[in-house]
Design a protein around this motif. Sequence first.
Motif, PDB file in Angstrom:
ATOM      1  N   SER A   1     -36.641  -5.195  -8.039  1.00 25.16           N
ATOM      2  CA  SER A   1     -36.865  -4.284  -9.159  1.00 25.16           C
ATOM      3  C   SER A   1     -38.097  -3.428  -8.920  1.00 25.16           C
ATOM      4  N   HIS A   2     -39.191  -4.061  -8.438  1.00 27.96           N
ATOM      5  CA  HIS A   2     -40.420  -3.310  -8.174  1.00 27.96           C
ATOM      6  C   HIS A   2     -40.184  -2.243  -7.118  1.00 27.96           C
ATOM      7  N   ASP A   3     -39.526  -2.639  -6.016  1.00 30.00           N
ATOM      8  CA  ASP A   3     -39.323  -1.686  -4.916  1.00 30.00           C
ATOM      9  C   ASP A   3     -38.374  -0.562  -5.317  1.00 30.00           C
ATOM     10  N   LEU A   4     -37.416  -0.855  -6.205  1.00 27.75           N
ATOM     11  CA  LEU A   4     -36.503   0.197  -6.658  1.00 27.75           C
ATOM     12  C   LEU A   4     -37.169   1.119  -7.672  1.00 27.75           C
ATOM     13  N   ARG A   5     -38.045   0.542  -8.488  1.00 29.60           N
ATOM     14  CA  ARG A   5     -38.663   1.333  -9.548  1.00 29.60           C
ATOM     15  C   ARG A   5     -39.600   2.403  -8.990  1.00 29.60           C
ATOM     16  N   GLN A   6     -40.257   2.104  -7.896  1.00 32.07           N
ATOM     17  CA  GLN A   6     -41.215   3.072  -7.349  1.00 32.07           C
ATOM     18  C   GLN A   6     -40.557   4.433  -7.054  1.00 32.07           C
ATOM     19  N   PRO A   7     -39.526   4.478  -6.197  1.00 36.05           N
ATOM     20  CA  PRO A   7     -38.921   5.789  -5.908  1.00 36.05           C
ATOM     21  C   PRO A   7     -38.197   6.408  -7.103  1.00 36.05           C
TER      22      PRO A   7
ATOM     23  N   HIS B   1     -39.034   6.048 -10.247  1.00 38.51           N
ATOM     24  CA  HIS B   1     -40.103   6.589 -11.091  1.00 38.51           C
ATOM     25  C   HIS B   1     -40.560   7.942 -10.565  1.00 38.51           C
ATOM     26  N   ALA B   2     -40.828   7.993  -9.254  1.00 42.16           N
ATOM     27  CA  ALA B   2     -41.272   9.259  -8.656  1.00 42.16           C
ATOM     28  C   ALA B   2     -40.169  10.312  -8.765  1.00 42.16           C
TER      29      ALA B   2
ATOM     30  N   ASP C   1     -48.751   3.814  -3.671  1.00 43.58           N
ATOM     31  CA  ASP C   1     -47.543   4.462  -3.149  1.00 43.58           C
ATOM     32  C   ASP C   1     -47.781   5.972  -3.091  1.00 43.58           C
ATOM     33  N   ALA C   2     -47.701   6.547  -1.908  1.00 48.18           N
ATOM     34  CA  ALA C   2     -48.044   7.955  -1.717  1.00 48.18           C
ATOM     35  C   ALA C   2     -47.123   8.877  -2.504  1.00 48.18           C
ATOM     36  N   ILE C   3     -45.806   8.574  -2.531  1.00 51.97           N
ATOM     37  CA  ILE C   3     -44.873   9.465  -3.205  1.00 51.97           C
ATOM     38  C   ILE C   3     -45.113   9.466  -4.709  1.00 51.97           C
ATOM     39  N   VAL C   4     -45.532   8.309  -5.256  1.00 55.33           N
ATOM     40  CA  VAL C   4     -45.852   8.260  -6.682  1.00 55.33           C
ATOM     41  C   VAL C   4     -47.106   9.067  -6.973  1.00 55.33           C
TER      42      VAL C   4
ATOM     43  N   PRO D   1     -52.709  -0.720 -22.575  1.00 55.51           N
ATOM     44  CA  PRO D   1     -51.302  -0.371 -22.780  1.00 55.51           C
ATOM     45  C   PRO D   1     -50.544  -0.309 -21.457  1.00 55.51           C
ATOM     46  N   LEU D   2     -49.352  -0.876 -21.452  1.00 51.34           N
ATOM     47  CA  LEU D   2     -48.585  -1.032 -20.218  1.00 51.34           C
ATOM     48  C   LEU D   2     -47.292  -0.229 -20.286  1.00 51.34           C
ATOM     49  N   LEU D   3     -47.054   0.576 -19.257  1.00 53.00           N
ATOM     50  CA  LEU D   3     -45.806   1.316 -19.092  1.00 53.00           C
ATOM     51  C   LEU D   3     -45.052   0.721 -17.914  1.00 53.00           C
ATOM     52  N   HIS D   4     -43.726   0.836 -17.970  1.00 50.36           N
ATOM     53  CA  HIS D   4     -42.912   0.282 -16.892  1.00 50.36           C
ATOM     54  C   HIS D   4     -42.187   1.398 -16.153  1.00 50.36           C
ATOM     55  N   LYS D   5     -42.270   1.341 -14.843  1.00 54.18           N
ATOM     56  CA  LYS D   5     -41.522   2.273 -14.013  1.00 54.18           C
ATOM     57  C   LYS D   5     -40.048   1.898 -14.037  1.00 54.18           C
TER      58      LYS D   5
END
Length: 637
Positions: free
Chosen positions: A245-251, A253-254, A489-492, A578-582
């Motif tokens: 989930s973390h690895d999928l959320r990064q790209p 999200h970007a 993460d550079a792309i983010v 406050p926490l947001l989720h990618k």
Amino acid sequence: MRPAAGVWLARPGTARRAEGLIRAEQMRLLLGNMGSSLLPTIAVASLLLYTLATPANVAGLRLWCGAVIGSKCFGCWDARRILRGRIGPWRAYRLERWMLALTAIDGAAWGALAWTGFDPTSTANSILVVAVLSGIVGNAMSMLSPVLSVFAIFCVFELGALALKAWSLDDLPFRTLSLAVVVYFLSLLSQGRNSARAARAAIQLKFDNIGLIRQLRIESDRARQALHAAEQANLAKSRFLAAASHDLRQPIHAQGLFLEVLARSPLNDKQRTVLASARAASEASADMLHTLLDFSRIEAGVIEPQIEAFALQPLLAKLESELAPQANAKGLVYRTRDSGLALCSDRSLLELIVRNLVTNAVRYTEQGGVLVACRRRGAHAVLEVWDSGIGIAPEQQEEVFREFHQLGNPERDRQKGLGLGLSIARGLAQLLGHALTVASRPGRGSVFRLAVPLASMPALSSPTSPALLALDAPARGALPQRVLVIDDDAIVRVSMQQLLAGWGCDCQVADGIETALTLAHTWRPDMIISDYRLREQRTGAEAIATLRAQAGTPIAALLITGDTAPARLREARASGVPLLHKPTSPEQLYRSMELACAQRSPTFVHGRGRGTPTAEPVLHPQGTDPSAAPSLLDPAA
């Protein structure tokens, strides 16, 4: 631990070993009885020597007394010696032959009393000798009967000597006594056989109990191992889901941020059509990730219900307006029965439960329709979601609430979801203390029922929760001028910088805490937006705390994470930021930035406008997360 005899007997080729185990226990029982007769033997033999001795027989009686006592002493010593060692199945047979020899000697020694001390001319003497020998053989039965052959050989030599002596006197009364001794011997043998059977049955029962205990321990060990394996598998599944989930959320999200930047660019009609398709695909991916996030939040136990009284009808109307088009698109009839009831529950979590139930009903119904209704049942209202879909077999009616379990979707069609909707509904119902049940007939449809307490006070007139009011409080445009983004993460970093620049912010980026501290020395930010999981096992909460300490002021801050692991959710919640989720939608990010600035600085002034001070908002039922749109675990969705 010795295996049960019954276990050995059940296996081909082990019957002799099983019999050996039983015989070993019989020998152990017999040898254990030997010591109890030593002192009585010495006392009786000495008393008989004293009583029966005459000048004519004193030498013979002394020899007899020494033989009896010596035989008994050796037998007791030998029994203790044998018991100190191990009596295995094969040794038991050799010991039996050895005990037959020793017991024959002991029986012959006692029987010799009839030849050395018996006086046929004295009635008292005759009665005493016969009574003693009868009593000795009767006592021997309790000691020797565990091994019938040993008891029998003792009787043969002891009573045989008495019978022969009586028969040799060539007198009718004594010959009658001899026959009586034979009858007595047969009677004792019958009783000894019964006693031996009882001892064998007790030994067999002991072995069976040992076998059952052993089997129970084996099964308990297997159950513990299976439970441990299941727990490890569940942990591995959770870790895999969290990592994936973390690895999928990064790209993703970007991607969402880049699409927002692209939407602000000049595009022709064809390009806008392609952009709309790309956004739809991105939102579909985000929807599935948010479903996983909802499931992880329930597992993490970080959801805190906000119980209130509210009218049910606005919630039903909202769900119908949003979900009826989905039913209409499939040619289904969507109906809602109006309700004037007021409930006592968490409005947002209850909405998510009913939404998941209705979505599930629409997904698995191909013809007919869906009905949402509510009935009063005592102190509760029972919310019912009826459908005319494929139905659920009785053996599957509990399984459908298990995570990732789906009916009729072996190909894992993503349009049918992830199989988490009902699991989330059951988890939230348990969290709220509401009973969620299902009744169904295959091919005829299903009905899901949720029992919710009725409100004991008037419901709030507004259908909008406090969380929603808080999210809507700040005025549009109250964004910070300088924003520092920390993400490894550079792309983010690139996507955030371009998006915030498009909103008129001066945005600088850093890939870690040290870089951020160096940058903040000469360029002081008005807001920090940090990824939660940074390099070298450091966190965004640590980064924000360090930058605030360096600046000496509570800089407005947001945490953004792609993590869904329960432990990470609890850690992030404890930070108080406050926490947001990618993947976070640009709209959600914008509103969260407004809120963070408003609650940090009532007089915060941006070059383009002035924010409105507000009380610290309830961003999420957990109190930490305003970002999971479109998940209803986020009231802002």
